[in-house]
Design a protein around this motif. Structure first.
Motif, PDB file in Angstrom:
ATOM      1  N   ASP A 179       0.845  -1.194   0.000  1.00 55.30           N
ATOM      2  CA  ASP A 179       0.000   0.000   0.000  1.00 55.30           C
ATOM      3  C   ASP A 179       0.886   1.252   0.000  1.00 55.30           C
ATOM      4  O   ASP A 179       1.869   1.338   0.741  1.00 55.30           O
ATOM      5  CB  ASP A 179      -0.890   0.002   1.237  1.00 55.30           C
ATOM      6  N   GLY A 180       0.535   2.210  -0.848  1.00 55.65           N
ATOM      7  CA  GLY A 180       1.341   3.421  -0.985  1.00 55.65           C
ATOM      8  C   GLY A 180       2.434   3.315  -2.012  1.00 55.65           C
ATOM      9  O   GLY A 180       3.333   4.167  -2.067  1.00 55.65           O
ATOM     10  N   HIS A 202       4.762   3.639  -5.202  1.00 60.17           N
ATOM     11  CA  HIS A 202       4.974   4.755  -6.116  1.00 60.17           C
ATOM     12  C   HIS A 202       4.743   4.285  -7.556  1.00 60.17           C
ATOM     13  O   HIS A 202       5.417   3.360  -8.009  1.00 60.17           O
ATOM     14  CB  HIS A 202       6.399   5.293  -5.978  1.00 60.17           C
ATOM     15  N   THR A 254       9.500   1.178  -4.633  1.00 57.06           N
ATOM     16  CA  THR A 254       9.388   1.971  -3.417  1.00 57.06           C
ATOM     17  C   THR A 254       7.923   2.297  -3.107  1.00 57.06           C
ATOM     18  O   THR A 254       7.042   2.178  -3.956  1.00 57.06           O
ATOM     19  CB  THR A 254      10.190   3.278  -3.560  1.00 57.06           C
ATOM     20  N   GLY A 255       7.700   2.717  -1.871  1.00 59.02           N
ATOM     21  CA  GLY A 255       6.371   3.120  -1.445  1.00 59.02           C
ATOM     22  C   GLY A 255       6.451   4.278  -0.474  1.00 59.02           C
ATOM     23  O   GLY A 255       7.532   4.616   0.037  1.00 59.02           O
ATOM     24  N   GLY A 256       5.322   4.885  -0.181  1.00 58.41           N
ATOM     25  CA  GLY A 256       5.299   6.099   0.616  1.00 58.41           C
ATOM     26  C   GLY A 256       5.836   5.957   2.025  1.00 58.41           C
ATOM     27  O   GLY A 256       6.457   6.869   2.551  1.00 58.41           O
ATOM     28  N   LEU A 257       5.639   4.795   2.664  1.00 61.94           N
ATOM     29  CA  LEU A 257       6.075   4.617   4.048  1.00 61.94           C
ATOM     30  C   LEU A 257       6.981   3.402   4.204  1.00 61.94           C
ATOM     31  O   LEU A 257       7.097   2.840   5.296  1.00 61.94           O
ATOM     32  CB  LEU A 257       4.852   4.479   4.971  1.00 61.94           C
ATOM     33  N   HIS A 258       7.628   2.988   3.138  1.00 61.33           N
ATOM     34  CA  HIS A 258       8.448   1.783   3.194  1.00 61.33           C
ATOM     35  C   HIS A 258       9.542   1.864   4.259  1.00 61.33           C
ATOM     36  O   HIS A 258       9.920   0.858   4.846  1.00 61.33           O
ATOM     37  CB  HIS A 258       9.088   1.520   1.833  1.00 61.33           C
ATOM     38  N   ARG A 277      -3.771   1.597  -2.586  1.00 67.50           N
ATOM     39  CA  ARG A 277      -3.582   3.010  -2.898  1.00 67.50           C
ATOM     40  C   ARG A 277      -2.159   3.220  -3.388  1.00 67.50           C
ATOM     41  O   ARG A 277      -1.228   2.567  -2.943  1.00 67.50           O
ATOM     42  CB  ARG A 277      -3.823   3.857  -1.648  1.00 67.50           C
ATOM     43  N   THR A 278      -2.017   4.130  -4.308  1.00 69.70           N
ATOM     44  CA  THR A 278      -0.684   4.509  -4.743  1.00 69.70           C
ATOM     45  C   THR A 278      -0.286   5.807  -4.041  1.00 69.70           C
ATOM     46  O   THR A 278      -1.132   6.521  -3.486  1.00 69.70           O
ATOM     47  CB  THR A 278      -0.607   4.731  -6.258  1.00 69.70           C
ATOM     48  N   HIS A 279       0.995   6.113  -4.102  1.00 70.13           N
ATOM     49  CA  HIS A 279       1.501   7.337  -3.503  1.00 70.13           C
ATOM     50  C   HIS A 279       0.907   8.570  -4.194  1.00 70.13           C
ATOM     51  O   HIS A 279       0.830   9.646  -3.600  1.00 70.13           O
ATOM     52  CB  HIS A 279       3.027   7.344  -3.606  1.00 70.13           C
TER      53      HIS A 279
END
Length: 322
Positions: A11-12, A14, A76-80, A50-52
């Motif tokens: 989730d999140g 990029h 990568t992701g928003g809160l990885h 959800r995407t970033h």
């Protein structure tokens, strides 16, 4: 042989970094004779994520797809860099590496590999903004903040967005040779190869003009790799003092003239070993190493293998030369 590629989505995620691995491994280029992979996007946090960037994406595939993947990519992701990861994901990654699969992270995807223990004792990298946190969270990882990507056996870690492209093309080059990787890069309209050891972030003062002050010299160097050249000669060609030229070169390329030249010569040697039947002596002359002994020395120091062993790996025993 690389056939099955999976992208792990949290989730999140990029979208651009996901797009990087999709573009390299998920696009069918069989119509022009390029490799075609079985590519799957695998969801960890549910079928819809959800995407970033704010929109959602869905995939019907879960972690069971990782059991047959030859390469597992982690965008990568928003809160990885700060979240916790499902234990079933970490176990699946460890199991994949144990059975011989490779894993490739882009940017903060490295934190997932760190949580799985796959960075322990290995050189690795991530985006320069997060290298300190990666080292803090995973003290047994050997974090290098100054490179584009690191290939440590089955574990490949890339820095930021563009470095993810470099790392993916690096895998294609390993699997299929430089001609295939160059053709994929040409279709993507990106540079065919950037050395993984190149600096991530080049501190560069604002120029008075938008021109690249050493660009012409770089082009000349690339066309004359078989010739001897000194910093003094290159500085003269650039109409600078040797000291100013060396400083500008470092600022604009992230490395020294000597290291840049050496790497280009090794790259040319690799290409010639893979695509010609020339002897090691002949290749050494064409690449500017002078003789076979010089080529072997730098090849072993840079790549950890000999020219003959490299050629056998990429072209088979029929092409073994003296």
């Amino acid at each position: 042989m690389l056939k099955n590629v999976a992208a792990v989505l949290l989730d999140g995620v990029h979208p651009f970094e996901l797009g990087v691995v999709c573009e390299v491994f998920g696009l069918d280029r069989g119509d022009v004779g390029l490799p075609v992979y079985d590519f799957t996007a695998v969801s960890v946090d549910g079928p819809t994520l959800r995407t970033h960037a704010g929109f959602t994406i869905s995939t019907p595939y879960g972690l069971e797809q990782l059991a047959q993947a030859d390469l597992i990519t982690i965008p990568t992701g928003g809160l990885h860099e700060s979240r916790e990861y499902p234990e079933e994901l970490l176990t699946a990654l460890r199991d994949a590496v144990d059975r011989g699969a490779r894993v490739l992270s882009v940017c903060t995807g490295a934190f997932v590999l760190g949580a799985a223990g796959l960075l322990d004792g290995r050189r690795c990298t991530t985006h320069w903004r997060h290298t300190g946190e990666l080292a803090r969270r995973h003290p047994r990882a050997l974090v290098d903040p100054d490179v584009l990507y690191v290939d440590e056996g089955p574990v490949i870690t890339a820095a930021g967005t563009a470095a993810g492209i470099d790392a993916c093309l690096h895998v294609v080059r390993q699997e299929h040779g430089p001609e295939v990787a160059n053709n994929v890069a040409r279709r993507m309209v990106v540079p065919p190869h950037r050395d993984g050891g190149q600096a991530q972030y080049i501190e560069r003062p604002l120029p008075r003009t938008q021109c690249d002050t050493v660009g012409d010299v770089l082009s000349w160097m690339a066309r004359h790799l078989d010739e001897e050249m000194t910093v003094e000669q290159l500085a003269t060609r650039a109409h600078m003092s040797p000291r100013t030229f060396a400083r500008r070169f470092q600022q604009e390329t992230g490395t020294t003239p000597y290291r840049w030249l050496l790497r280009q010569r090794v790259l040319l040697s690799q290409e010639l070993l893979e695509t010609t039947d020339d002897t090691v002596d002949a290749i050494a002359g064409l690449a500017g190493f002078g003789n076979a002994a010089g080529l072997r020395h730098h090849f072993l120091r840079t790549l950890g293998t000999t020219p003959n062993a490299y050629r056998r790996t990429f072209r088979g025993p029929a092409h073994r030369v003296a």
